[in-house]
Write an enzyme that holds these catalytic residues in place. Structure first.
Site, PDB file in Angstrom:
ATOM      1  N   CYS A   1       0.827  -1.207   0.000  1.00 21.54           N
ATOM      2  CA  CYS A   1       0.000   0.000   0.000  1.00 21.54           C
ATOM      3  C   CYS A   1       0.862   1.258   0.000  1.00 21.54           C
ATOM      4  O   CYS A   1       1.329   1.701   1.050  1.00 21.54           O
ATOM      5  CB  CYS A   1      -0.936   0.004   1.207  1.00 21.54           C
TER       6      CYS A   1
ATOM      7  N   CYS B   1      -0.350   4.184   2.059  1.00 22.10           N
ATOM      8  CA  CYS B   1      -0.221   4.027   3.512  1.00 22.10           C
ATOM      9  C   CYS B   1       1.213   4.276   3.948  1.00 22.10           C
ATOM     10  O   CYS B   1       1.470   4.904   4.961  1.00 22.10           O
ATOM     11  CB  CYS B   1      -0.568   2.612   3.959  1.00 22.10           C
ATOM     12  N   ASP B   2       2.152   3.740   3.204  1.00 22.70           N
ATOM     13  CA  ASP B   2       3.497   3.591   3.731  1.00 22.70           C
ATOM     14  C   ASP B   2       4.578   4.405   3.013  1.00 22.70           C
ATOM     15  O   ASP B   2       5.724   4.437   3.464  1.00 22.70           O
ATOM     16  CB  ASP B   2       3.882   2.104   3.714  1.00 22.70           C
TER      17      ASP B   2
END
Lengths: 116, 326
Positions: B138, B141-142
């Site tokens: 992701c 997200c990261d």
């Protein structure tokens, strides 16, 4: 919207706050979709374990030092500390029952003895 | 008669665009649906940023915001939304039984499956082990954790290009590792990626291993050239995997018909091999996989379920009539 039972950890209060008992810390950020999904679960856990374990959130945007120390490179990440020591890591989403079981496991025997 | 004893007329499993649209239509048809959100509530759009191909939003809309709206809209018409995960289903007996993680159960006359698909891993072991410590599926997200650091994106499709381009906002350099010497991605995404000075391509190659720094963090990857067999090491801090998706159908295996890749087989609309069980969205579609096609198929499933339930009650009514007549 976070429950008031959920504590807010920061780079500066982290070491002090996590040093005793069983402490679950949710590493999160505003822009992280899965973190939003996990938030209600963390809230519910805080209520469920109120008085028995500490449930806290740490915003990685505002607090870069602690995530760096534990090599957190993905969120949400849940870290569980017992008497200040890191004992469990969960990366990504997990159901409430699973997380609750993990917390229970660490509350386990020690607490029972104290209760007697 | 047994069917009318069910707790619910319709239960929907999954809360992406397919599930929430099915819920919206079922709710408006007065079927008071129960929607089980699942662990990955909101589906894959929760992992995206700006969605620019959802009609009606000329300037785009953030994926998570779109899902929040869809959820609220489904609730407004009487959908009951339940957090949590389904652990077991029984589709062999009627009414169908759905069992939840806590052990609770609910029975239903009709079931709509919209459990979607989840990102695939490399299946080399070392990638899973370093998940959350440099390996991710992701980017939104990261990506943040890799400011000023070199990273790799694995894959050659649209989502791989999207992730690679997005990650150039943070990373010092993005190496795209792809098994072939051409990309599967659409022309527009290819052009965007090729034009980006921070992106380099490593062709005809796969990841043989993700290297651990010794401290439980990614230190690099070992890349195998598939034409020469040559191994080379690439030091980097992050690996983003974008090699496609696997349908979330393990709950239903052995109970409804799946294709060779695990997708639910549907016919004449959203019907599965079990009458009364319908499927919508990515769980039954490996071709289009768009938010709008998922939503469209969710609508189809709701209408199909509604028709099925009407038929069921016609049969019940005629059975009662026959019983009375005799």
């Amino acid at each position: 919207m976070a429950s008031e039972k959920v504590k807010t950890f920061t780079d500066s209060n982290f070491d002090d706050e996590k040093k005793s008992g069983v402490v679950l810390v949710d590493f999160w950020a505003e822009w992280c979709g899965p973190c939003r999904r996990l938030a209600p679960t963390v809230d519910a856990l805080a209520t469920e374990f109120d008085g028995r374990a500490t449930v806290a959130k740490l915003n990685v945007d505002e607090n870069p030092t602690i995530p760096e120390r534990y090599a957190v490179r993905g969120i949400p990440t849940l870290l569980l500390f017992k008497e200040g020591e890191l004992t469990e890591t969960i990366v990504g989403l997990r159901g409430k029952e699973d997380i609750a079981k993990m917390i229970e496991r660490h509350l386990g025997a020690g607490d029972v003895r104290v209760a007697r | 008669m047994s069917a009318s004893r069910a707790d619910r007329r319709v239960v929907i499993i999954g809360s992406g665009p397919a599930g929430l649209t099915a819920a919206l239509y079922s709710a408006r048809a007065n079927l008071a649906p129960l929607l089980v959100e699942g662990l990955e509530a909101g589906g894959q759009l929760m992992l995206t940023t700006m969605v620019e191909n959802w009609p009606g939003f000329r300037d785009g809309i953030m994926g998570p915001d779109l899902m929040t709206e869809m959820r609220a809209q489904a609730e407004r018409f009487g959908t009951e939304i339940m957090q949590g995960n389904v652990t077991r289903v029984d589709l062999q007996h009627r009414p169908f039984t759905i069992e939840f993680a806590g052990g609770d159960r609910v029975t239903t006359e009709a079931l709509i499956i919209s459990t979607g698909a989840s990102a695939k891993w490399l299946e080399i072991g070392s990638d899973r082990k370093l998940s959350g410590h440099g390996v991710s599926t992701c980017a939104t997200c990261d990506g943040y954790f890799f400011r000023g650091k070199p990273i790799a994106v694995i894959g050659g499709g649209d989502s791989a290009m999207e992730e690679a381009i997005y990650l150039t906002k943070f990373a010092s350099k993005v190496s795209v590792v792809h098994r072939r010497d051409t990309l599967r991605a659409s022309k527009i995404m290819q052009d965007k990626a090729m034009a980006n000075p921070k992106i380099e391509f490593i062709w005809d190659s796969e990841v043989a291993e993700v290297k651990d720094s010794g401290k439980g963090e990614v230190a690099g990857i070992i890349v195998r050239n598939l034409k020469t067999g040559h191994l080379s090491e690439l030091p980097l801090d992050g690996v983003f995997i974008a090699i496609g998706h696997t349908p979330n159908t393990s709950l239903f295996a052995g109970q409804i018909e799946l294709d060779a890749n695990g997708y639910i087989k549907t016919n004449s609309g959203s019907r599965t091999s079990v009458p009364g069980v319908f499927a919508a969205g990515d769980v039954q579609d490996h071709i289009y996989r768009q938010a709008i096609t998922a939503a469209g198929s969710g609508c189809m499933a709701a209408l199909d379920a509604e028709r099925y339930l009407e038929g069921l009650h016609d049969i019940d009514a005629s059975a009662v009539a026959t019983a009375h007549a005799s």
